[in-house]
Design a protein around this motif. Structure first.
Motif, PDB file in Angstrom:
ATOM      1  N   ALA A 272       0.848  -1.196   0.000  1.00  0.00           N
ATOM      2  CA  ALA A 272       0.000   0.000   0.000  1.00  0.00           C
ATOM      3  C   ALA A 272       0.882   1.244   0.000  1.00  0.00           C
ATOM      4  O   ALA A 272       2.001   1.225   0.514  1.00  0.00           O
ATOM      5  N   PRO A 273       0.383   2.341  -0.606  1.00  0.00           N
ATOM      6  CA  PRO A 273       1.164   3.579  -0.581  1.00  0.00           C
ATOM      7  C   PRO A 273       1.283   4.132   0.833  1.00  0.00           C
ATOM      8  O   PRO A 273       0.495   3.789   1.715  1.00  0.00           O
TER       9      PRO A 273
ATOM     10  N   PRO B  99      -0.954   8.511   9.628  1.00  0.00           N
ATOM     11  CA  PRO B  99      -1.466   7.510  10.576  1.00  0.00           C
ATOM     12  C   PRO B  99      -2.988   7.416  10.626  1.00  0.00           C
ATOM     13  O   PRO B  99      -3.545   6.311  10.647  1.00  0.00           O
ATOM     14  N   ASP B 100      -3.687   8.549  10.635  1.00  0.00           N
ATOM     15  CA  ASP B 100      -5.155   8.506  10.699  1.00  0.00           C
ATOM     16  C   ASP B 100      -5.750   7.840   9.463  1.00  0.00           C
ATOM     17  O   ASP B 100      -6.691   7.045   9.556  1.00  0.00           O
ATOM     18  N   ALA B 101      -5.196   8.181   8.296  1.00  0.00           N
ATOM     19  CA  ALA B 101      -5.687   7.579   7.057  1.00  0.00           C
ATOM     20  C   ALA B 101      -5.374   6.093   7.025  1.00  0.00           C
ATOM     21  O   ALA B 101      -6.196   5.279   6.572  1.00  0.00           O
ATOM     22  N   ARG B 102      -4.197   5.725   7.512  1.00  0.00           N
ATOM     23  CA  ARG B 102      -3.827   4.305   7.552  1.00  0.00           C
ATOM     24  C   ARG B 102      -4.773   3.544   8.480  1.00  0.00           C
ATOM     25  O   ARG B 102      -5.228   2.444   8.154  1.00  0.00           O
TER      26      ARG B 102
ATOM     27  N   GLU C 209      -7.883   4.293   9.225  1.00  0.00           N
ATOM     28  CA  GLU C 209      -9.185   4.172   8.564  1.00  0.00           C
ATOM     29  C   GLU C 209      -9.163   3.061   7.519  1.00  0.00           C
ATOM     30  O   GLU C 209     -10.109   2.283   7.410  1.00  0.00           O
ATOM     31  N   ALA C 210      -8.077   2.991   6.754  1.00  0.00           N
ATOM     32  CA  ALA C 210      -7.959   1.954   5.726  1.00  0.00           C
ATOM     33  C   ALA C 210      -7.910   0.568   6.360  1.00  0.00           C
ATOM     34  O   ALA C 210      -8.532  -0.383   5.870  1.00  0.00           O
ATOM     35  N   LEU C 211      -7.200   0.445   7.472  1.00  0.00           N
ATOM     36  CA  LEU C 211      -7.106  -0.843   8.155  1.00  0.00           C
ATOM     37  C   LEU C 211      -8.450  -1.257   8.761  1.00  0.00           C
ATOM     38  O   LEU C 211      -8.803  -2.437   8.761  1.00  0.00           O
ATOM     39  N   VAL C 212      -9.192  -0.293   9.253  1.00  0.00           N
ATOM     40  CA  VAL C 212     -10.524  -0.596   9.794  1.00  0.00           C
ATOM     41  C   VAL C 212     -11.420  -1.137   8.679  1.00  0.00           C
ATOM     42  O   VAL C 212     -12.138  -2.133   8.869  1.00  0.00           O
TER      43      VAL C 212
ATOM     44  N   PHE D 275       0.305  -2.054  14.315  1.00  0.00           N
ATOM     45  CA  PHE D 275       0.484  -1.642  15.708  1.00  0.00           C
ATOM     46  C   PHE D 275       1.150  -0.274  15.837  1.00  0.00           C
ATOM     47  O   PHE D 275       1.462   0.169  16.939  1.00  0.00           O
ATOM     48  N   ARG D 276       1.333   0.389  14.704  1.00  0.00           N
ATOM     49  CA  ARG D 276       1.726   1.801  14.756  1.00  0.00           C
ATOM     50  C   ARG D 276       0.498   2.698  14.831  1.00  0.00           C
ATOM     51  O   ARG D 276       0.615   3.874  15.149  1.00  0.00           O
ATOM     52  N   VAL D 277      -0.688   2.128  14.493  1.00  0.00           N
ATOM     53  CA  VAL D 277      -1.900   2.957  14.499  1.00  0.00           C
ATOM     54  C   VAL D 277      -2.945   2.471  15.500  1.00  0.00           C
ATOM     55  O   VAL D 277      -3.900   3.191  15.799  1.00  0.00           O
ATOM     56  N   VAL D 278      -2.801   1.242  15.995  1.00  0.00           N
ATOM     57  CA  VAL D 278      -3.654   0.750  17.085  1.00  0.00           C
ATOM     58  C   VAL D 278      -2.768   0.028  18.089  1.00  0.00           C
ATOM     59  O   VAL D 278      -1.688  -0.458  17.743  1.00  0.00           O
ATOM     60  N   ASP D 279      -3.217  -0.031  19.327  1.00  0.00           N
ATOM     61  CA  ASP D 279      -2.423  -0.689  20.367  1.00  0.00           C
ATOM     62  C   ASP D 279      -2.591  -2.202  20.347  1.00  0.00           C
ATOM     63  O   ASP D 279      -1.652  -2.946  20.651  1.00  0.00           O
ATOM     64  N   THR D 280      -3.809  -2.668  20.023  1.00  0.00           N
ATOM     65  CA  THR D 280      -4.078  -4.099  20.079  1.00  0.00           C
ATOM     66  C   THR D 280      -4.965  -4.504  18.901  1.00  0.00           C
ATOM     67  O   THR D 280      -5.651  -3.668  18.300  1.00  0.00           O
TER      68      THR D 280
END
Length: 198
Positions: A5-6, A10-13, A15-18, A49-54
């Motif tokens: 992925a490009p 962090p916030d956009a990443r 959202e994409a992961l969600v 784990f750079r954008v969520v803790d768990t």
């Protein structure tokens, strides 16, 4: 392996992961792994784990996303206002059924017996319910004058029957089609009385 992925903020990443996680949860439920999520998102597993803790935080965010309006508003607004009332309602019920069935399926996959608290308690959820009510009023439009009850009561009944008729357990395995739902709400279940019977 999915293409990388490009780079993203962090916030956009997140959202994409969600979004990716929700899609995978519809298939695997809560058993989806961070490895599967990373591969589907085209990122390294550590990126998660750079954008969520768990992992649980990501799963919870995905479930919350499932109860957000998404494209529902746009799809309802696209119903052709020039169609006859019955056709407009058939389109509306089909849209709502797709939403309900996808939600029910996800809830079964993750073991939810009722929606998360935020669906009812969050002020944004209350605003969304009010917006949905107005959207449904809009689908009825000028035909509200033809109804034997207030339009609010009519759309409430339509939604309740659509909800119940789209749920495997409530409907006892006999799901209702949009045609059955709309016909029941508009015409009831009695046979028309022949003119000669008068």
């Amino acid at each position: 392996m999915s293409p990388r992925a490009p780079a993203m903020a962090p916030d956009a990443r997140r959202e994409a992961l969600v979004d990716v996680t929700l899609r995978l949860m519809r298939e695997h439920g809560s058993n989806v792994t961070t490895k599967q999520i990373a591969e589907a998102a085209g990122v390294a597993e550590g990126t998660i784990f750079r954008v969520v803790d768990t992992k649980d935080e990501l799963l919870e965010a995905a479930v919350q996303r499932a109860f957000e309006p998404g494209d529902l508003v746009q799809r309802i607004e696209e119903i052709d206002a020039d169609l006859p009332l019955e056709q407009r309602l058939l389109s509306l019920v089909a849209i709502l059924q797709q939403r309900f069935r996808a939600t029910f399926s996800l809830m079964r996959k993750v073991g939810l017996v009722r929606p998360p608290d935020h669906v009812h308690d969050d002020p944004a959820a209350a605003q969304w319910r009010a917006r949905l009510r107005l959207l449904l009023h809009g689908v009825v439009g000028a035909d509200a004058d033809r109804l034997a009850c207030p339009v609010d009561e009519f759309v409430h009944t339509l939604r309740l029957l659509t909800f119940a008729g789209s749920h495997e357990h409530i409907a006892d395995g006999h799901l209702l089609s949009p045609e059955q739902i709309v016909s029941t709400v508009l015409h009831g279940l009695l046979r028309p009385v022949d003119q000669k019977d008068h």
